[in-house]
Scaffold this active site. Structure first.
Site, mmCIF file in Angstrom:
data_model
loop_
_atom_site.group_PDB
_atom_site.id
_atom_site.type_symbol
_atom_site.label_atom_id
_atom_site.label_comp_id
_atom_site.label_asym_id
_atom_site.label_seq_id
_atom_site.Cartn_x
_atom_site.Cartn_y
_atom_site.Cartn_z
ATOM 1 N N TYR A 1 0.847 -1.197 0.000
ATOM 2 C CA TYR A 1 0.000 0.000 0.000
ATOM 3 C C TYR A 1 0.886 1.251 0.000
ATOM 4 C CZ TYR A 1 -3.200 3.316 2.442
ATOM 5 O OH TYR A 1 -3.949 4.380 2.847
ATOM 6 N N ASP B 1 -1.606 -6.400 9.413
ATOM 7 C CA ASP B 1 -2.675 -5.463 9.085
ATOM 8 C C ASP B 1 -3.803 -6.282 8.477
ATOM 9 O OD1 ASP B 1 -4.346 -3.659 7.817
ATOM 10 O OD2 ASP B 1 -2.723 -2.283 7.289
ATOM 11 N N ILE C 1 -7.065 -5.413 7.979
ATOM 12 C CA ILE C 1 -8.257 -4.586 7.792
ATOM 13 C C ILE C 1 -9.206 -5.097 6.713
ATOM 14 C CG2 ILE C 1 -7.102 -2.521 8.653
ATOM 15 C CD1 ILE C 1 -6.975 -1.470 5.830
ATOM 16 N N LYS D 1 -12.996 -0.912 5.824
ATOM 17 C CA LYS D 1 -13.121 -1.776 4.651
ATOM 18 C C LYS D 1 -14.200 -2.833 4.845
ATOM 19 C CE LYS D 1 -9.441 0.411 3.300
ATOM 20 N NZ LYS D 1 -9.445 1.456 2.289
#
Lengths: 537, 480
Positions: free
Chosen positions: B154, B239, B241, B278
């Site tokens: 990202y 992470d 998410i 998300k």
């Protein structure tokens, strides 16, 4: 120099020079290691491998430990206040941390080790104790009464009523109101705040500050509370290791906001009771030159106006002098004006923005912090404002606001509330009236107990002089009195040392988290301690 | 009186305010600007740029709206809920509302199929996943320390993990030969190279499910990664998410499950980043969460959450919604189904013009393979193609170089932030563009089969040549 068998300390090689102390301690360990190896070679020839390596290594190791311990004693940020009050431990700066404890366990960052420690500031300790044993009129009447948090509960009923009258139906408003539907609030929003909220806030700030100055929404960055606003400005205006001058006594939370992550030091400018704790430009000059002599780069002045914890208001004259001073030294001014709407005295609040309007100065060095936690009692909603005339600061702060954006449904709710100007006017007037009522009664009751308060015109607290009750007249005596209040009368008040006040014996007592009717109960508890102090003297 | 000229004003500000370590000068953000100046609208601006560079989940708003209508008490803005107003409006405790944390813990457990339980006292709040990632870095690493991050990653990690924290990112090379899976060898190589340069590696951060790949890490690879960080005694930040955007097998495996299966796992090293942006499609609510098994991190992080507390109004609302188990179950199922359908529709639409995507089972995007359309198999060629797609085809997609991908020609395209009609328009445009490109360039394309690798010159971190990695390691063969 010879190659060492141990890998050289990576911290020494890669970290940019921070404060001199941290880099020198790690470089010492490297050079210490570098000295052991050749020494091994020398001794080996005589005493055998075991003695030849072990003894000099052990000696060097203990010497290193001893010197490190000594050095960490010198690492306290040199400030005038520390020499006058050595007993109460202060919040240590980032550079103060020894890494000894981290050898045996998983390492987190140095900052985390520092922050994770139980708080030694009585401000935070007090808050913790209340949370463990909070007073409740019916459920826990012997609990600790919270007078250490400047929370305003006096007018929540007004806001509650407004909300129930104005947003019936759902969180999102009625279904045909498209702007309040889920599509309006669920997706990503501009992270520096919705345009409509910025406009509503600029109008509100104008209202709060008596209509004497206009605020431009395009000069605003919105953040989740005033706390991140101050941190973001610290990141923008100063580098790690620089400093801000801050008049004492000051809000204990500034240490967290300015020092923890931005790494900016706070240099106290001491104000005295003889001046009613008003800022003295001479003291400012002195603090600045002393900092310069020590090689510390001062990047700005951080003031709270109206002041927390004293509650006094800076006069236009002082504001002008501050601007001149900042101009002369080419530094910034951060003005925390979160209590601007919570005034009650005869002194009129004048925002620094108003001064800038009238004087031809470089506006780009002045930055205002505002929020709704105090004036509108909405601490839980997390609404803060950075107001600046400096476009570079605004651009940087806009990017940084990514980390601290206000929740969208809250933005909509607050924008809606603020645009009801009639309600806001009524709220501000009622709020001022109620604060004044409680303040006047409280101060009167305290004076009947022989406790005088500094003259204040704003805020949610009084700055009480209890120096007559402490023995000895020192921080130690103040700490003992604080403990008495906590354990004997079960009230949490904030001692002056937690606010870095140079004179012992002053306490901040917040009175807006209790109702008018509860005042006698609180006064009674205070009286108990006062009597016990007088009888033991 | 100072003239306030730009230079002197600039010098008055901090390095952080004036450097570009926020990373927002990358093409990832440029495409957004193109969209912002000319946004697509089906009726008002049908020739505008379609936003396919924003990973947002807008497919299941109606479910949330329905819940809100049926549960007025959850909002403090209704007659039913207003009694709570006083308490909520004033509540600024950085521990967070207990009912909020309890509901979040339950929700996180449900997303992981109930296979693991979470302790509400280990949940910390922060300003969105953005704030959560930054917060964990402040807690784990000192300025100058490094974190390993598998590529592609990202783009905003540069801002979130490095900008204010002073942490540096060390890329771990992954490439298409094994579908960009993370290999033990790649981790070792990145770690050793960092060590050789005397860089202090503090931990490893992965996104699982991956952004931008949309794939989940399989159980064995995840276990191998956990063993790796245990051996090196470095932190592991997961992470997660996109955990509830998994719409196909293989089932999502969280690090929380894996550590239960590994003997002598040092839990102090394990941290999870989560958010509702998300999975629930609520990025505007700014709900970022850090879950750490390390007590020191919890104590520190909790105090630091003052810089990004979630609005108490939002906490209160979500506490009610996430505690509604029946709703949550229905939502998760329905949301996954809609994502799957949208993913299928979109990828099939691309296949009609011979565009393939990396096989994926999660996320709000596809990792599109446009290598066949590159005139030159270089990152310059990728930029040329990307500019064409943004300016002529009017689609904001994100080029792989912005994600630090080791091979040119990959693009991330988001499909969950628009309605069906817009997807159709987007596919039409792609088909038209590809048809034109293939027709005109057919001869040139055939002669350009010789691929060239260029070393990454993307940023200031340690430069790793793809040649160093061996994607055909025995471990990879064993796990695939």
């Amino acid at each position: 120099m010879t190659q060492t068998r141990k890998p050289s300390d990576p911290k020494h090689r890669t970290r940019e020079p921070k404060t001199p102390s941290s880099s020198s301690s790690s470089s010492f360990s490297t050079s210490g290691m570098k000295l052991i190896v050749p020494l091994q070679g020398v001794v080996q020839g005589r005493g055998g491998l075991f003695l030849g390596t072990l003894i000099p290594c052990a000696l060097f190791y203990f010497l290193q430990l001893y010197l490190k311990r000594r050095r960490s004693g010198f690492n306290n940020p040199p400030s005038p206040s520390s020499t006058s009050s050595p007993t109460l431990p202060r919040t240590s700066s980032r550079s103060n941390l020894s890494t000894r404890g981290s050898i045996s366990r998983v390492r987190v960052s140095k900052l985390a080790t520092l922050v994770a420690k139980p708080d030694d500031s009585l401000y935070y300790l007090g808050l913790e104790k209340v949370s463990q044993d909070p007073y409740d009129a019916s459920e826990n009447p012997n609990g600790i009464i919270q007078l250490g948090l400047s929370d305003n509960k006096l007018c929540l009923d007004l806001i509650g009523k407004w909300v129930s009258r104005n947003l019936e139906g759902s969180l999102m408003g009625s279904s045909d109101d498209v702007t309040l539907s889920i599509n309006g609030i669920a997706p990503y929003q501009p992270h520096d705040g919705l345009g409509e909220l910025k406009m509503a806030l600029s109008d509100f700030m104008q209202q709060v500050m008596g209509e004497s100055v206009k605020f431009d929404p395009s000069n605003m960055i919105l953040t989740s509370g005033a706390t991140p606003a101050i941190e973001i400005l610290s990141f923008c205006l100063a580098d790690h290791g620089n400093a801000f001058l801050v008049p004492t006594p000051y809000y204990p939370g500034f240490v967290r906001d300015v020092r923890w992550r931005p790494g900016v030091d706070l240099i106290p400018v001491h104000c005295r009771s003889t001046d009613n704790f008003n800022l003295n430009i001479t003291a400012l000059e002195q603090a600045y030159s002393q900092a310069r002599k020590r090689g510390v780069k001062v990047r700005g002045i951080l003031i709270s106006n109206p002041s927390n914890p004293v509650g006094n208001i800076l006069t236009p004259d002082v504001l002008f002098s501050l601007l001149d001073f900042a101009e002369e030294k080419n530094i910034h001014i951060i003005a925390d004006e979160v209590f601007a709407g919570s005034t009650y005295g005869s002194d009129k609040f004048v925002s620094i923005a108003e001064i800038l309007d009238s004087e031809y100065v470089d506006k780009s060095r002045v930055h205002i912090v505002y929020g709704l936690s105090k004036d509108l009692s909405l601490a839980g909603f997390r609404v803060g404002v950075i107001y600046s005339f400096n476009h570079t600061v605004l651009a940087a702060a806009k990017k940084l606001s990514r980390f601290s954006s206000i929740s969208a449904p809250t933005q909509r709710l607050v924008a809606s509330m603020l645009s009801d100007k009639r309600f806001i006017q009524e709220y501000l007037e009622t709020n001022r009236y109620r604060i004044q009522q409680v303040h006047d009664k409280f101060v009167d009751c305290l004076s009947k107990l022989g406790i005088k308060c500094a003259k204040s015109s704003a805020g949610m607290f009084c700055w009480a002089d209890m120096s007559g009750l402490i023995r000895p007249y020192s921080e130690k005596g103040e700490l003992e009195l604080w403990e008495k209040f906590m354990s004997v009368s079960k009230i949490n008040i904030t001692p002056g040392s937690a606010c870095h006040c140079i004179e012992p014996g002053w306490f901040r007592i917040c009175f807006t988290s209790i109702s008018f009717e509860d005042i006698p109960l609180v006064i009674e508890r205070i009286r108990r301690v006062v009597e016990s102090c007088k009888s033991s003297s | 009186m100072a003239l306030g000229n730009i230079k002197s004003t600039h010098q008055l500000l901090s390095k952080i305010a004036t450097n570009d370590k926020h990373g927002e000068n990358s093409p990832y953000f440029d495409g957004w600007k193109a969209y912002e100046t000319n946004p697509f609208h089906p009726t008002k601006n049908p020739q505008g740029v379609i936003q396919m560079g924003l990973a947002e989940n807008q497919l299941s708003f109606d479910l949330i709206e329905e819940w809100i209508r049926n549960n007025p008490k959850a909002s403090i803005c209704t007659p039913e809920g207003v009694d709570n107003f006083r308490h909520i409006a004033n509540f600024q405790d950085y521990h967070g509302l207990p009912e909020f944390r309890n509901a979040v813990a339950k929700f996180m457990s449900k997303v992981r199929g109930g296979r693991v339980r979470f302790d509400p006292d280990r949940i910390l709040m922060s300003g969105g996943a953005t704030g959560a990632n930054e917060l964990i870095m402040f807690c784990l690493a000192d300025p100058g320390d490094a974190f390993l991050v598998p590529c592609p990653y990202y783009p905003a990690f540069v801002r979130d993990l490095c900008w204010r924290t002073g942490v540096q990112l060390i890329p771990v090379q992954c490439d298409s030969s094994n579908n960009f899976m993370i290999t033990r060898e790649a981790l070792e190589a990145a770690y050793n190279k960092a060590k050789a340069h005397n860089i202090n590696v503090k931990g490893l951060l992965i996104t699982n499910p991956s952004n931008p790949l949309g794939t989940t890490v399989d159980r064995e690879t995840l276990k191998s990664i956990v063993r790796f960080i245990n051996e090196k005694n470095i932190h592991f930040v997961c992470d997660e998410i996109y955990a509830a955007t998994v719409f196909n097998t293989p089932t999502f495996v969280s690090v929380a499950e894996v550590i239960q299966e590994i003997e002598h796992c040092k839990r102090n090293l394990i941290h999870i980043i989560y958010s509702l942006s998300k999975d629930m499609g609520l990025p505007g609510f700014r709900v970022g969460l850090v879950y750490s098994y390390n007590d020191e991190v919890v104590n520190c992080g909790r105090k630091m959450s003052s810089f990004g507390l979630v609005s108490s109004q939002t906490q209160h609302f979500l506490a009610a919604m996430l505690a509604d188990e029946e709703f949550v179950e229905r939502f998760l199922k329905e949301s996954a189904k809609r994502l799957r359908l949208r993913h299928e529709y979109f990828t099939k639409g691309l296949e009609k013009v011979n565009i393939t995507c990396l096989p994926s089972n999660a996320g709000l995007f596809c990792w599109m393979n446009l290598r066949g359309l590159l005139k030159k198999h270089t990152f310059e060629g990728e930029m040329v193609l990307w500019r064409m797609i943004v300016n002529e085809v009017k689609l904001n997609v994100s080029p792989g170089s912005a994600f630090n991908c080791s091979e040119p020609g990959w693009f991330r395209v988001c499909f969950a932030n628009m309605d069906h009609e817009t997807v159709e328009v987007a596919l039409k445009r792609i088909r038209a563009f590809v048809g034109k490109e293939i027709g005109v360039e057919r001869k040139r394309w055939k002669s350009n089969l010789r691929l060239s690798f260029s070393t990454r010159r993307f940023d200031e971190t340690v430069i790793m040549s793809p040649h160093m990695m061996s994607p055909h390691s025995p471990l990879v063969r064993a796990t695939t």
